[in-house]
Design a protein around this motif. Structure first.
Motif, PDB file in Angstrom:
ATOM      1  N   GLN A 280       0.834  -1.206   0.000  1.00  9.51           N
ATOM      2  CA  GLN A 280       0.000   0.000   0.000  1.00  9.51           C
ATOM      3  C   GLN A 280       0.871   1.258   0.000  1.00  9.51           C
ATOM      4  OE1 GLN A 280      -3.781  -1.429   2.602  1.00  9.51           O
ATOM      5  NE2 GLN A 280      -1.810  -1.801   3.532  1.00  9.51           N
ATOM      6  N   PHE A 281       1.770   1.347  -0.951  1.00  8.17           N
ATOM      7  CA  PHE A 281       2.635   2.511  -1.121  1.00  8.17           C
ATOM      8  C   PHE A 281       2.358   3.117  -2.492  1.00  8.17           C
ATOM      9  CE2 PHE A 281       6.455   2.574   1.842  1.00  8.17           C
ATOM     10  CZ  PHE A 281       5.843   1.829   2.830  1.00  8.17           C
ATOM     11  N   CYS A 282       2.354   4.431  -2.559  1.00 11.97           N
ATOM     12  CA  CYS A 282       2.213   5.058  -3.878  1.00 11.97           C
ATOM     13  C   CYS A 282       3.479   4.837  -4.708  1.00 11.97           C
ATOM     14  CB  CYS A 282       1.921   6.552  -3.758  1.00 11.97           C
ATOM     15  SG  CYS A 282       3.072   7.424  -2.698  1.00 11.97           S
ATOM     16  N   THR A 283       4.562   4.431  -4.059  1.00  9.41           N
ATOM     17  CA  THR A 283       5.811   4.148  -4.787  1.00  9.41           C
ATOM     18  C   THR A 283       6.042   2.647  -4.958  1.00  9.41           C
ATOM     19  OG1 THR A 283       6.977   4.293  -2.679  1.00  9.41           O
ATOM     20  CG2 THR A 283       6.958   6.275  -4.052  1.00  9.41           C
ATOM     21  N   LYS A 284       5.031   1.830  -4.723  1.00  7.58           N
ATOM     22  CA  LYS A 284       5.174   0.379  -4.916  1.00  7.58           C
ATOM     23  C   LYS A 284       5.621   0.072  -6.345  1.00  7.58           C
ATOM     24  CE  LYS A 284       1.776  -2.311  -6.238  1.00  7.58           C
ATOM     25  NZ  LYS A 284       0.481  -3.019  -6.303  1.00  7.58           N
ATOM     26  N   PRO A 285       6.664  -0.747  -6.517  1.00  3.23           N
ATOM     27  CA  PRO A 285       7.050  -1.148  -7.874  1.00  3.23           C
ATOM     28  C   PRO A 285       6.036  -2.156  -8.412  1.00  3.23           C
ATOM     29  CG  PRO A 285       8.409  -2.301  -6.264  1.00  3.23           C
ATOM     30  CD  PRO A 285       7.502  -1.384  -5.478  1.00  3.23           C
ATOM     31  N   GLY A 286       5.247  -1.760  -9.386  1.00  6.97           N
ATOM     32  CA  GLY A 286       4.142  -2.608  -9.833  1.00  6.97           C
ATOM     33  C   GLY A 286       4.467  -3.447 -11.055  1.00  6.97           C
ATOM     34  N   LEU A 287       5.605  -3.188 -11.683  1.00  8.53           N
ATOM     35  CA  LEU A 287       5.899  -3.848 -12.967  1.00  8.53           C
ATOM     36  C   LEU A 287       7.402  -3.891 -13.138  1.00  8.53           C
ATOM     37  CD1 LEU A 287       5.139  -4.836 -15.820  1.00  8.53           C
ATOM     38  CD2 LEU A 287       4.794  -2.443 -16.468  1.00  8.53           C
ATOM     39  N   LEU A 288       7.934  -5.126 -13.205  1.00  2.00           N
ATOM     40  CA  LEU A 288       9.376  -5.289 -13.338  1.00  2.00           C
ATOM     41  C   LEU A 288       9.704  -5.856 -14.713  1.00  2.00           C
ATOM     42  CD1 LEU A 288      11.947  -6.379 -10.761  1.00  2.00           C
ATOM     43  CD2 LEU A 288      11.782  -7.770 -12.844  1.00  2.00           C
ATOM     44  N   PHE A 289      10.592  -5.180 -15.418  1.00  2.00           N
ATOM     45  CA  PHE A 289      11.089  -5.677 -16.708  1.00  2.00           C
ATOM     46  C   PHE A 289      12.467  -6.317 -16.481  1.00  2.00           C
ATOM     47  CE2 PHE A 289       8.147  -2.367 -17.827  1.00  2.00           C
ATOM     48  CZ  PHE A 289       7.538  -2.815 -18.995  1.00  2.00           C
ATOM     49  N   ALA A 290      12.590  -7.580 -16.870  1.00  4.26           N
ATOM     50  CA  ALA A 290      13.882  -8.256 -16.722  1.00  4.26           C
ATOM     51  C   ALA A 290      14.171  -9.033 -17.996  1.00  4.26           C
ATOM     52  CB  ALA A 290      13.844  -9.202 -15.526  1.00  4.26           C
ATOM     53  N   PRO A 291      15.444  -9.227 -18.309  1.00  6.45           N
ATOM     54  CA  PRO A 291      15.769  -9.953 -19.545  1.00  6.45           C
ATOM     55  C   PRO A 291      15.319 -11.407 -19.453  1.00  6.45           C
ATOM     56  CG  PRO A 291      17.756  -9.498 -18.257  1.00  6.45           C
ATOM     57  CD  PRO A 291      16.639  -8.760 -17.609  1.00  6.45           C
ATOM     58  N   ALA A 292      14.790 -11.916 -20.546  1.00  2.47           N
ATOM     59  CA  ALA A 292      14.388 -13.320 -20.593  1.00  2.47           C
ATOM     60  C   ALA A 292      15.621 -14.198 -20.393  1.00  2.47           C
ATOM     61  CB  ALA A 292      13.720 -13.622 -21.932  1.00  2.47           C
ATOM     62  N   GLY A 293      15.414 -15.337 -19.784  1.00  2.00           N
ATOM     63  CA  GLY A 293      16.516 -16.293 -19.630  1.00  2.00           C
ATOM     64  C   GLY A 293      17.297 -16.137 -18.343  1.00  2.00           C
ATOM     65  N   ALA A 294      17.044 -15.046 -17.615  1.00  2.00           N
ATOM     66  CA  ALA A 294      17.789 -14.830 -16.371  1.00  2.00           C
ATOM     67  C   ALA A 294      17.074 -15.468 -15.174  1.00  2.00           C
ATOM     68  CB  ALA A 294      17.987 -13.339 -16.114  1.00  2.00           C
ATOM     69  N   GLY A 295      15.881 -15.961 -15.420  1.00  2.00           N
ATOM     70  CA  GLY A 295      15.176 -16.668 -14.352  1.00  2.00           C
ATOM     71  C   GLY A 295      14.621 -15.768 -13.262  1.00  2.00           C
ATOM     72  N   ILE A 296      14.396 -14.496 -13.596  1.00  2.00           N
ATOM     73  CA  ILE A 296      13.932 -13.567 -12.558  1.00  2.00           C
ATOM     74  C   ILE A 296      12.527 -13.922 -12.070  1.00  2.00           C
ATOM     75  CG2 ILE A 296      13.335 -11.158 -12.053  1.00  2.00           C
ATOM     76  CD1 ILE A 296      16.156 -10.894 -12.399  1.00  2.00           C
ATOM     77  N   PHE A 297      11.634 -14.252 -13.004  1.00  2.00           N
ATOM     78  CA  PHE A 297      10.273 -14.542 -12.550  1.00  2.00           C
ATOM     79  C   PHE A 297      10.261 -15.764 -11.630  1.00  2.00           C
ATOM     80  CE2 PHE A 297       6.025 -16.542 -13.084  1.00  2.00           C
ATOM     81  CZ  PHE A 297       5.290 -15.555 -12.461  1.00  2.00           C
ATOM     82  N   ASP A 298      11.016 -16.804 -12.009  1.00  2.00           N
ATOM     83  CA  ASP A 298      11.074 -17.992 -11.150  1.00  2.00           C
ATOM     84  C   ASP A 298      11.665 -17.641  -9.789  1.00  2.00           C
ATOM     85  OD1 ASP A 298       9.931 -19.545 -13.085  1.00  2.00           O
ATOM     86  OD2 ASP A 298      11.839 -20.265 -13.904  1.00  2.00           O
TER      87      ASP A 298
END
Lengths: 525, 525
Positions: A280-298
């Motif tokens: 509940q922050f107005c500065t909450k990071p709502g969308l992260l862009f990361a390079p494919a293949g780096a396994g960030i989402f996992d």
């Protein structure tokens, strides 16, 4: 659950405990007659406050800060009962609010915000210009920062510092805390010798509307949702009163190829940031862009169970989160399936419960599904975020800069040698008020160089900031007197510079002494 | 006759001579395709212009000023044919425009407008903040200042100085002059090395609308009538673009008892000021308050025949003046008869004629007939003014400060010992942007301390000024970078201060050198 969400008027704001959903008293709404009286008193006292010295108002702010520190235990307890934000977070927010209030006093006393200038303009003519307080300021506080933005905090302190009477509309998420805080502020101001009419609190939706429509109110500060902020901006436009609305935004994060090697660290930081304060922050990071293949989402998925289940602020916010999450899950599933068929962390939205607790969520989305107006980017206030794994950094950046502007963006780089970093920062700056490099967007320093704002509709006024030294600038307007006699000028422009402030004399910026900051305490009252 | 007065699209703006009403050519409207191309080019070049140094842009402005001076004879001739404002006034306006353009260059190079600040914020974190150009600016010029506010002048020079591409919508009152001026500006910019896309002119009502609605336009500056300005503000609100509209106002003058002894001098000054430029000034004094018994109205009547019959700018303005005057005469006669039965100078409105020439008019009105919404205060652009002889200064001041705010007010006093003066100035400052003491409101110095603005609806943005050093502030917005590496920062914040500007370092305002103004020419490009 904003001040403008609905016209429901119960006659009081009930107080609920987000941990249990149970009710614990409430606060009566301010009557129209009482609001009218508060408005008239604020209008009548405005010029008296405007005539006080910066050092005097610095004294008022110091007294408020001291009172907050003295009453910290009681205030944290009360805030915890009404917000469920947890004692550690609330204690830190209150401490920061006290420090910020002291800071706004220092900014006031330093006096650059007065922009005082005088010069000869040919013949025997002279011209003097300075910033004068705009008049009574109405503050609409936020649900999510009971100490930072509302009854006390950035808007109140910067408006008082600038020399304006303040009338706060209490947020219904924490009515009992609001009343107690307002008592402490009023007592502190009285103890510091400020006029009684310098500060007042009103309670209730209708009281808020009355402030928006009142000729006595010269400026409005609002922190909250885009829906609430926009309603306020439209309503106030009819009489041309400036509205400084700081609204919810997506706040994108961009991870470069070089930075993505630390995928576990990025993922841990991301989860920590978007679930902070239950998201509940107005500065909450709502969308992260990361390079494919780096396994960030996992890696993010792996971190998610570490994030606590936490209550949201109100039943309305909890309902909104659950409903928003269901729509988001549907849109994201469609997006993610088309991309990689990766499921979301918990599959479906949290079930309704007696308390307002919800689980953090994260969704994987395709770059091509991120566009202005996408359901994926609809406001969902709470601990949810999106991850987009990009194949091509340039395309991702193109997509990002086509989205609606935000308050803040983060970029994670491989360090000064990262060839991508300068161009990413440059492009993000066109889109936000602040870019944090190798830092998460949550955490806003109250300082001389802070910019907490952003292009419309992240805020209603892209030139303004609601945090930092620039915050005072919202509550002044410039006036000039041609051929002024001494009696026509404020002390800011008296020849002996009694306030010891920077001034522009005949076009030349001058400092009061070589070491003027050390002399602040010597300023005449 | 504003850009938004009607949707008539003739395909061209005809050029008329106000002396005869005769037509002399015209200028074709810009096609939508061409406007679209101009917008895209402005958007694409914006970051390149933003990346130039202040000294570079100072060079651009200097080149424009030199070209204006070189072509003064031709421009004054052309402007005279289309505006009827007379060679002396036009030559003076053009000379002032050139000087102002040089001034905006100096303000740009001085660099305070960048508000550059950097500091440590704890741990290893740093924060840097500075003002960045807002992006392409659309300028809607005025009918009445062919050189001051439009194709050249305050808006164009301050926007270019701030680092923004500029697109001007030509005013239909002087289409041929607009095209010629735009050629000279474009040539000067090219000679100074500015990108071609830095500046463009569009012609026609529809082209203007296209600018207002274009996503590429980041800010709008307008000078003109309240009707036109408000239409523009409302239309632009839909996309949150800031509109700096400076609109027509009454601009009251207050004469104290001590000052009224010089009734002939006051009267001569008043007539000179409200008939200057055929009364077509946004700073025209429209309403004079003088103590009863001093004979000021009679003295004004006696002066009136000295004021020249002069052509208004356009047939539309002349029609509007004649119609407005008829309504005003009716309302004023009713008011004056009730008071003293004093007739107006010429009795009735001027008859229609082939040329646009009209006679100056003055009306005596009662204090009790002056209230917001009164027909007496309806906008009537041209050489007409009201006189109100008050019995009680306090009541007159009360009435005055209940009227709609203005750009400027004048007060005539008996000197520093006049007991009324300080309170009058203080109260007027709540109502206007500038108070001129013992000086007429017409005549606006382009200087560091000028405030040419005023509370809504005198302007749409009471914090802004369209003349003077503050004018650049309209076209920037603050951005911050946290933990910036050198490559992320503009030269404004490089350690060696290559632009030699004032900066705030760790909260402390610092000047570039003890005598930085002398070093401006040494600034690196």
């Amino acid at each position: 659950m904003t001040a403008f969400a609905a016209g429901v008027n119960l006659g009081y704001d009930p107080s609920y405990d987000p941990h249990t959903g149970g009710r614990r008293g409430g606060v009566a709404h301010t009557t129209p007659e009482r609001v009218g009286e508060i408005l008239r008193r604020a209008r009548d006292v405005a010029s008296r406050i405007a005539g006080t010295s910066p050092a005097t108002r610095q004294g008022w702010l110091t007294m408020i800060a001291e009172s907050l520190r003295t009453h910290a235990d009681e205030l944290v307890q009360l805030a915890g009962e009404e917000t469920g934000l947890g004692a550690d977070r609330l204690r830190a927010e209150l401490a920061k609010c006290a420090t910020s209030t002291i800071f706004y006093g220092a900014v006031t006393a330093e006096g650059s915000y007065l922009d005082a200038s005088t010069e000869g303009i040919g013949g025997n003519s002279t011209l003097a210009r300075w910033n004068t307080p705009i008049g009574p300021v109405a503050v609409f506080g936020a649900s999510n920062f009971p100490f930072g933005f509302g009854v006390i905090g950035h808007d109140v302190a910067s408006a008082l510092g600038a020399g304006c009477p303040v009338i706060v509309k209490a947020h219904p998420a924490h009515p009992r805390l609001s009343v107690r805080l307002a008592e402490l502020v009023a007592d502190a101001l009285a103890a510091a010798g400020a006029p009684d009419e310098s500060y007042a609190l009103v309670v209730g939706f209708d009281a808020g509307l009355q402030l928006v429509d009142a000729a006595e109110v010269a400026a409005i500060a609002f922190t909250g949702s885009q829906g609430g902020g926009m309603a306020l901006v439209e309503r106030a436009a009819a009489r041309g009163v400036p509205v400084f609305a700081e609204m919810g935004t997506v706040n994108p994060v961009f991870v470069t190829t070089a930075a993505a090697v630390d995928s576990a660290e990025i993922a841990a930081g991301f989860v920590g940031s978007f679930t902070l304060g239950a998201g509940q922050f107005c500065t909450k990071p709502g969308l992260l862009f990361a390079p494919a293949g780096a396994g960030i989402f996992d890696a993010v998925l792996a971190q998610l169970p570490q994030a606590p289940r936490a209550p949201l602020l109100t039943a309305g916010i909890a309902r909104g989160y659950r409903a928003g999450l269901a729509g988001l899950a549907e849109a994201a599933d469609a997006s993610a399936e088309a991309a990689t068929a990766t499921a979301t962390a918990t599959g479906t939205a949290t079930e309704p419960a007696d308390d307002y607790a919800v689980d953090p969520q994260v969704f994987l989305v395709r770059l091509e599904d991120l566009h202005p107006g996408s359901r994926l980017l609809a406001e969902c206030f709470g601990p949810v975020a999106l991850v987009c794994e990009y194949e091509n950094a340039g395309q991702a950046l193109d997509a990002l800069t086509r989205l609606q502007p935000s308050l803040v963006a983060s970029v994670f780089t491989g360090g000064p040698a990262d060839p991508e970093s300068a161009e990413i920062v440059r492009r993000l700056l066109g889109q936000v008020g602040r870019v944090a490099v190798n830092a998460w967007p949550t955490g806003v320093a109250t300082s001389w160089s802070m910019q907490h704002g952003g292009p419309w509709p992240a805020t209603s006024r892209s030139d303004a900031t609601s945090v930092g030294a620039g915050a005072l600038g919202r509550f002044v307007r410039a006036v000039a007197v041609q051929n002024a006699e001494p009696a026509h000028l404020p002390a800011a422009l008296h020849p002996d510079n009694p306030w010891r402030i920077p001034r522009r004399i005949d076009g030349r910026l001058t400092l009061p002494t070589p070491d003027f900051r050390l002399n602040l305490t010597k300023a005449k009252p």
